[in-house]
Design a protein around this motif. Sequence first.
Motif, PDB file in Angstrom:
ATOM      1  N   PRO A 269      55.321  49.770  41.256  1.00 36.00           N
ATOM      2  CA  PRO A 269      55.302  48.676  42.241  1.00 36.00           C
ATOM      3  C   PRO A 269      54.075  48.727  43.142  1.00 36.00           C
ATOM      4  N   GLY A 270      53.509  47.549  43.405  1.00 31.44           N
ATOM      5  CA  GLY A 270      52.359  47.454  44.284  1.00 31.44           C
ATOM      6  C   GLY A 270      51.024  47.585  43.585  1.00 31.44           C
ATOM      7  N   THR A 271      51.020  47.808  42.275  1.00 34.44           N
ATOM      8  CA  THR A 271      49.755  47.899  41.544  1.00 34.44           C
ATOM      9  C   THR A 271      49.360  46.521  41.008  1.00 34.44           C
ATOM     10  N   MET A 272      48.099  46.389  40.625  1.00 36.08           N
ATOM     11  CA  MET A 272      47.599  45.080  40.200  1.00 36.08           C
ATOM     12  C   MET A 272      46.467  45.217  39.193  1.00 36.08           C
ATOM     13  N   THR A 273      46.093  44.080  38.586  1.00 31.62           N
ATOM     14  CA  THR A 273      44.958  44.022  37.670  1.00 31.62           C
ATOM     15  C   THR A 273      44.092  42.814  38.015  1.00 31.62           C
ATOM     16  N   VAL A 274      42.787  42.994  37.889  1.00 28.54           N
ATOM     17  CA  VAL A 274      41.846  41.884  37.987  1.00 28.54           C
ATOM     18  C   VAL A 274      40.930  41.974  36.778  1.00 28.54           C
ATOM     19  N   GLY A 275      40.822  40.879  36.038  1.00 30.71           N
ATOM     20  CA  GLY A 275      40.038  40.885  34.811  1.00 30.71           C
ATOM     21  C   GLY A 275      38.699  40.200  34.979  1.00 30.71           C
ATOM     22  N   GLU A 276      37.674  40.757  34.338  1.00 32.04           N
ATOM     23  CA  GLU A 276      36.369  40.103  34.259  1.00 32.04           C
ATOM     24  C   GLU A 276      36.354  39.246  32.998  1.00 32.04           C
ATOM     25  N   VAL A 277      36.076  37.952  33.166  1.00 31.80           N
ATOM     26  CA  VAL A 277      36.117  37.014  32.052  1.00 31.80           C
ATOM     27  C   VAL A 277      34.781  36.288  31.961  1.00 31.80           C
ATOM     28  N   GLY A 278      34.108  36.446  30.848  1.00 32.14           N
ATOM     29  CA  GLY A 278      32.886  35.700  30.591  1.00 32.14           C
ATOM     30  C   GLY A 278      33.042  34.909  29.311  1.00 32.14           C
ATOM     31  N   ASP A 279      32.973  33.578  29.405  1.00 29.41           N
ATOM     32  CA  ASP A 279      33.188  32.751  28.230  1.00 29.41           C
ATOM     33  C   ASP A 279      32.558  31.397  28.458  1.00 29.41           C
ATOM     34  N   ASP A 280      32.527  30.587  27.382  1.00 34.74           N
ATOM     35  CA  ASP A 280      31.989  29.237  27.506  1.00 34.74           C
ATOM     36  C   ASP A 280      32.927  28.335  28.299  1.00 34.74           C
ATOM     37  N   ASN A 281      34.214  28.675  28.350  1.00 33.38           N
ATOM     38  CA  ASN A 281      35.202  27.895  29.098  1.00 33.38           C
ATOM     39  C   ASN A 281      36.008  28.842  29.976  1.00 33.38           C
ATOM     40  N   THR A 282      35.363  29.352  31.016  1.00 30.75           N
ATOM     41  CA  THR A 282      35.960  30.436  31.791  1.00 30.75           C
ATOM     42  C   THR A 282      37.215  30.013  32.542  1.00 30.75           C
TER      43      THR A 282
END
Length: 551
Positions: A269-282
């Motif tokens: 509990p209390g943890t999280m994720t943030v993703g780096e996204v690089g694409d033509d349709n971000t």
Amino acid sequence: MSGKTISDNNGEWWRNSVIYQIYPRSFCDANGDGVGDLRGITQKLDYVQSLGVDAIWISPFFKSPMADFGYDVADYRDVDPIFGNLQDFDQLIEAAHTRDLKVIIDQILSHSSDQHPWFEESRSSRDNPKADWYVWADPKPDGSAPNNWMSNFGGSAWRWCTRRRQYYLTNFLKEQPDLNLHNPEVQEQLLADLKFWLDRGVDGFRLDAINHAFHNRSLQDNPARPLELDEKGLPPVNTYHYQWHIHDKSQPENLVFLQRVRELLDQYPGTMTVGEVGDDNTHKIMAEYTTGERLNMAYSFDLLTEESSADFLRNTLEKNREVIDQGWPCWSISNHDVPRSITRWNKGFDTEQALARAPLFLLMQLTLRGSVCLYQGEELGLPEADIAFEDLQDPYGINLWPEFKGRDGCRTPMPWVNHGEINAGFSKVKPWLPVPEEHHHKAVSVQEGDSHSMLNQFRTVIGWHKQLSPALATAAQEVVDTGNDLLVFFRRTEEEVYFVALNLGKNAASFTLPAEFTGAEDITPQLFGGARDGDKLELPVAGARVLHLKK
């Protein structure tokens, strides 16, 4: 305004949080070898806490041959000796938590180092236990690469292995072979490695290039992309931009894997994720990756470009609003991969205007729907450094020099004290990258005692943000098409409305307020110029107004 911290929203601390990115090689050198380390970070946590941020994101510190400075991992469960050891990391976690700072660490799940024991075994033969842990493919009959896929760093994404007489996929450097996440064993291993760090107390993960985790097993060619000529009338420097990346990333199987990642983190509990996204349709990918039980939030490269006009920002924000729905963006205008924002986003502005615009863009990020990543040194107003070719370290820049100088210009060491200390207080020996001369007079020690300094302006704006109503975290966002250099948007809940206007142009501008806002409370931080006279707002260059109305 409320005294409750905005990031306390229903226990989801990451909503509207401010995450401070630390590039460990360049933050603080505690052991005197010219490279920043974990103990150096721990020593500077009081400074980080003073900024008012909610969390730190630490770029890779894992054991690595450093072909890509830690983004080529040779051991996912150990600290590289140049950064310290696991005990140093445990002490950092404890010290951060004592100061109410969350700790997010980088995880690189799409590829490893070619010196990782997994790859050493995988390339030894076609029938060893880890033979299918990486992406291998036979050559075409003429010996050429399996398809036309290109590396992010230029040239073919395929490298030849003489032992297996096959190619392996490398979406980045040749020393960074792609893991085969279609193999269930690989997924299980990576999830176990995430658990290792969760058990040590981390509060979340920044997932590097996460949409590269899967490839299309058909290995179809990517279609050609019509060349978009730059202002010089020349085709792109990097061959990666010559095609639409349909088959080498952003595959549907990744959505299922991200659900597995979420299931793991839900056990903590209390943890999280943030993703780096690089694409033509971000925007579409960000929406898919942050909707449902997948990532908590994601950021793209949309605001990491050189464009920063009000029209560009309006279009970007509107595209994001149209598709992301219940998903959650994380706004980043600077990081370790792009030129510093004060240089990149101020072309055509004089030095005084550029310095005034830095806190303006911070105010923008903090009032948008989403969270914020703030890169180390931005709070000092550091400009991009001009690194001589002989001092370059980044292989990306060395490969594409001189048209592209790489990422070293934004990775130079933090200046802690001015000329009274060697290397601006970063290290007592020659650092891995030079400290630019123009950065010395922007050192922390110089700015601490100046109430009008960039550092203290950033502290003021972040502190102001923490006092806003917690309801703002999930308030709807509506961007107004002003047709000029004013960026104007509303944030609405059922009980209250915030109105934000920022002048991004080179001249003063005015705006007529909607009738409902003529009696609204002006809650703008004092450092921003501008005035309201009835229903009229007058904003100088880099001026801003934030109004609050309770229904």
